[in-house]
Scaffold this motif. Sequence first.
Motif, PDB file in Angstrom:
ATOM      1  N   SER A   1      21.443  99.419  86.874  1.00 14.24           N
ATOM      2  CA  SER A   1      21.062 100.801  87.180  1.00 14.24           C
ATOM      3  C   SER A   1      19.624 101.110  86.779  1.00 14.24           C
ATOM      4  N   ASP A   2      18.904 100.122  86.234  1.00 15.10           N
ATOM      5  CA  ASP A   2      17.510 100.317  85.850  1.00 15.10           C
ATOM      6  C   ASP A   2      16.603 100.049  87.040  1.00 15.10           C
ATOM      7  N   VAL A   3      15.759 101.029  87.363  1.00 13.61           N
ATOM      8  CA  VAL A   3      14.873 100.930  88.523  1.00 13.61           C
ATOM      9  C   VAL A   3      13.429 101.064  88.049  1.00 13.61           C
ATOM     10  N   TYR A   4      12.585 100.122  88.485  1.00 14.09           N
ATOM     11  CA  TYR A   4      11.166 100.168  88.146  1.00 14.09           C
ATOM     12  C   TYR A   4      10.373 100.221  89.453  1.00 14.09           C
ATOM     13  N   LEU A   5       9.562 101.249  89.603  1.00 14.94           N
ATOM     14  CA  LEU A   5       8.747 101.413  90.803  1.00 14.94           C
ATOM     15  C   LEU A   5       7.312 101.002  90.502  1.00 14.94           C
ATOM     16  N   TYR A   6       6.744 100.178  91.388  1.00 18.01           N
ATOM     17  CA  TYR A   6       5.365  99.741  91.218  1.00 18.01           C
ATOM     18  C   TYR A   6       4.476 100.566  92.136  1.00 18.01           C
ATOM     19  N   ARG A   7       3.770 101.512  91.553  1.00 17.45           N
ATOM     20  CA  ARG A   7       2.903 102.409  92.299  1.00 17.45           C
ATOM     21  C   ARG A   7       1.531 102.424  91.633  1.00 17.45           C
ATOM     22  N   ARG A   8       0.723 101.434  91.973  1.00 17.98           N
ATOM     23  CA  ARG A   8      -0.595 101.309  91.362  1.00 17.98           C
ATOM     24  C   ARG A   8      -1.505 102.487  91.714  1.00 17.98           C
ATOM     25  N   ASP A   9      -1.165 103.228  92.799  1.00 17.73           N
ATOM     26  CA  ASP A   9      -1.962 104.407  93.134  1.00 17.73           C
ATOM     27  C   ASP A   9      -1.731 105.537  92.133  1.00 17.73           C
ATOM     28  N   ILE A  10      -0.656 105.416  91.339  1.00 21.19           N
ATOM     29  CA  ILE A  10      -0.336 106.435  90.341  1.00 21.19           C
ATOM     30  C   ILE A  10      -0.559 105.913  88.929  1.00 21.19           C
ATOM     31  N   SER A  11      -0.072 104.686  88.656  1.00 16.66           N
ATOM     32  CA  SER A  11      -0.153 104.162  87.298  1.00 16.66           C
ATOM     33  C   SER A  11      -0.117 102.640  87.314  1.00 16.66           C
TER      34      SER A  11
ATOM     35  N   LEU B   1       1.277 101.084  84.902  1.00 17.33           N
ATOM     36  CA  LEU B   1       2.597 100.794  84.348  1.00 17.33           C
ATOM     37  C   LEU B   1       3.671 101.114  85.388  1.00 17.33           C
ATOM     38  N   PRO B   2       4.786 100.377  85.384  1.00 12.87           N
ATOM     39  CA  PRO B   2       5.892 100.712  86.294  1.00 12.87           C
ATOM     40  C   PRO B   2       6.459 102.099  85.968  1.00 12.87           C
ATOM     41  N   LEU B   3       6.972 102.769  86.987  1.00 15.41           N
ATOM     42  CA  LEU B   3       7.638 104.057  86.813  1.00 15.41           C
ATOM     43  C   LEU B   3       9.137 103.776  86.710  1.00 15.41           C
ATOM     44  N   TYR B   4       9.737 104.179  85.609  1.00 18.15           N
ATOM     45  CA  TYR B   4      11.140 103.854  85.344  1.00 18.15           C
ATOM     46  C   TYR B   4      12.060 105.005  85.730  1.00 18.15           C
ATOM     47  N   ILE B   5      13.186 104.646  86.384  1.00 18.75           N
ATOM     48  CA  ILE B   5      14.220 105.622  86.740  1.00 18.75           C
ATOM     49  C   ILE B   5      15.585 105.017  86.404  1.00 18.75           C
ATOM     50  N   ASP B   6      16.406 105.786  85.700  1.00 17.32           N
ATOM     51  CA  ASP B   6      17.786 105.380  85.436  1.00 17.32           C
ATOM     52  C   ASP B   6      18.656 105.956  86.548  1.00 17.32           C
ATOM     53  N   ARG B   7      19.241 105.063  87.373  1.00 14.63           N
ATOM     54  CA  ARG B   7      19.998 105.561  88.519  1.00 14.63           C
ATOM     55  C   ARG B   7      21.213 106.390  88.099  1.00 14.63           C
ATOM     56  N   ASN B   8      21.773 106.126  86.929  1.00 13.01           N
ATOM     57  CA  ASN B   8      22.953 106.867  86.479  1.00 13.01           C
ATOM     58  C   ASN B   8      22.662 108.350  86.247  1.00 13.01           C
ATOM     59  N   THR B   9      21.431 108.660  85.843  1.00 13.59           N
ATOM     60  CA  THR B   9      21.068 110.055  85.544  1.00 13.59           C
ATOM     61  C   THR B   9      20.084 110.620  86.560  1.00 13.59           C
ATOM     62  N   MET B  10      19.776 109.827  87.596  1.00 15.52           N
ATOM     63  CA  MET B  10      18.730 110.186  88.550  1.00 15.52           C
ATOM     64  C   MET B  10      18.976 111.531  89.228  1.00 15.52           C
ATOM     65  N   VAL B  11      20.179 111.740  89.746  1.00 14.48           N
ATOM     66  CA  VAL B  11      20.454 112.951  90.523  1.00 14.48           C
ATOM     67  C   VAL B  11      20.332 114.202  89.661  1.00 14.48           C
ATOM     68  N   ASN B  12      20.935 114.179  88.473  1.00 11.59           N
ATOM     69  CA  ASN B  12      20.880 115.348  87.591  1.00 11.59           C
ATOM     70  C   ASN B  12      19.466 115.647  87.128  1.00 11.59           C
ATOM     71  N   LEU B  13      18.713 114.614  86.731  1.00  4.16           N
ATOM     72  CA  LEU B  13      17.353 114.821  86.269  1.00  4.16           C
ATOM     73  C   LEU B  13      16.430 115.280  87.391  1.00  4.16           C
ATOM     74  N   ALA B  14      16.677 114.784  88.605  1.00  2.00           N
ATOM     75  CA  ALA B  14      15.812 115.127  89.738  1.00  2.00           C
ATOM     76  C   ALA B  14      15.944 116.593  90.138  1.00  2.00           C
TER      77      ALA B  14
ATOM     78  N   GLU C   1      11.533  95.327  82.640  1.00  2.94           N
ATOM     79  CA  GLU C   1      10.190  95.574  82.141  1.00  2.94           C
ATOM     80  C   GLU C   1      10.252  96.083  80.697  1.00  2.94           C
ATOM     81  N   LYS C   2       9.252  95.707  79.899  1.00  6.22           N
ATOM     82  CA  LYS C   2       9.211  96.161  78.505  1.00  6.22           C
ATOM     83  C   LYS C   2       8.414  97.450  78.352  1.00  6.22           C
ATOM     84  N   ASN C   3       7.376  97.614  79.156  1.00 10.12           N
ATOM     85  CA  ASN C   3       6.534  98.806  79.086  1.00 10.12           C
ATOM     86  C   ASN C   3       6.584  99.551  80.410  1.00 10.12           C
ATOM     87  N   TYR C   4       6.841 100.846  80.366  1.00  9.23           N
ATOM     88  CA  TYR C   4       6.997 101.637  81.576  1.00  9.23           C
ATOM     89  C   TYR C   4       6.870 103.122  81.247  1.00  9.23           C
ATOM     90  N   ILE C   5       6.843 103.932  82.312  1.00 11.01           N
ATOM     91  CA  ILE C   5       6.816 105.391  82.160  1.00 11.01           C
ATOM     92  C   ILE C   5       8.126 105.937  82.697  1.00 11.01           C
TER      93      ILE C   5
END
Length: 398
Positions: free
Chosen positions: A117-127, A129-142, A373-377
């Motif tokens: 359920s761990d998701v890391y997005l690679y968006r060098r146009d933003i950061s 570091l990878p952008l981390y999203i937990d799919r289990n809590t994604m809907v509620n947090l979004a 990933e060890k380091n992320y946002i």
Amino acid sequence: MKKKTLILISLLGLGIFFAIYNFNRYPKKVVAQILYTVDDRVFAFVDKNIQDFGFADIFRKVKESGDYGIRLSLEDNKNDKLNIINFQSPNKKESYYLERREVDHKIKTYGEKIVNSDVYLYRRDISDLPLYIDRNTMVNLARDSKVMFDLGYDITNKKLFLPPVSLSEKNTELKKYVKKEWAGTIRRTKVKKLSGRSYEVQVRSKDLKDLFAKIEDFYYEEDYFPYTYLADLLRREFAKISRDLDKRDQIIFYIYTDKDRNLLRLKSDDNKYAIAIKNYMELKLPDTRIYIEPEENEKLRTLKGKINNRSFRMSYNPDSKILIYHDGKTLINARFYNFVRSKKFKLIADIDGGEIKKLNLNFYTIPEKINREKNYIEVLKLKEEDWRKLIGDEKDEK
């Protein structure tokens, strides 16, 4: 009493046996079983005529396990480049996709890694570091964040960021998704046995259109490579088929098999549609025709044929591992390295006459290990002002 019971049980057993026997010989079921094996037959044809690679075995492995690895590099005539890395292992619920494009010397990188359920997005146009999203809590947090909207994701898509599944499991999902349309099509389709090895199938055009639309919807909702590319391909081909079906109320197919009920040929009564898998292979759709047959060519493995109106010839030398393809417009010189039958290979190709001039491909049936990933946002937990600052800095840089 016991004798009567034994007779009744025997009659019941015979009834069940003949019911199963007749059901297995039921024309609709026979035709469905024939069509289910078409993909295996295609790869068997390729395997037979281009040996060494074990394409049928590769397809079987990927179909059953879903495990594979791809590294692809392309360079076009404008010197623009595309690099893709894609690994996945459904049993481990892991996938990794990274796409790097260089256009006019400007580089864009996009990708994602999924580990359970761990998701890391690679968006060098933003950061960086990878952008981390937990799919289990994604809907509620979004619900309390604009991050997903700003990133262009639809949280109502139930398939968003799901771990990969094997082709076999994906086919099972597809059958469930189109169950209603498939059942309706089967119920209204008329199948007549013409002989021991041939059948006539009458299908309503509307049923086929509804079924194709449902299949297109299924792949449209898919969120990861290679299904995103497959969705675009299906959309283009189904649009051509749909325009043709609009002109008729029904379509009649004739199916011919060998003694083992393997498909030899399927064709429509007007010959606009055809699939043949014999000592040659043919596919016909509206505006598309592909014909392939083997050719005796000393020690070379050679295939020739036509793609629409353009003739082609492709030869592979098993000793030098060199493959040459030409069709009068495009010439491909390719060589295979690091070859292990049914497991992996590396292909380097130079292309003249096409949009692409160089292609490098590494393929594995056993993907590399995908680590967290060890380091992320953790972007969905960022305060609004911190998120705005993050993407605002990126806009300022532009």
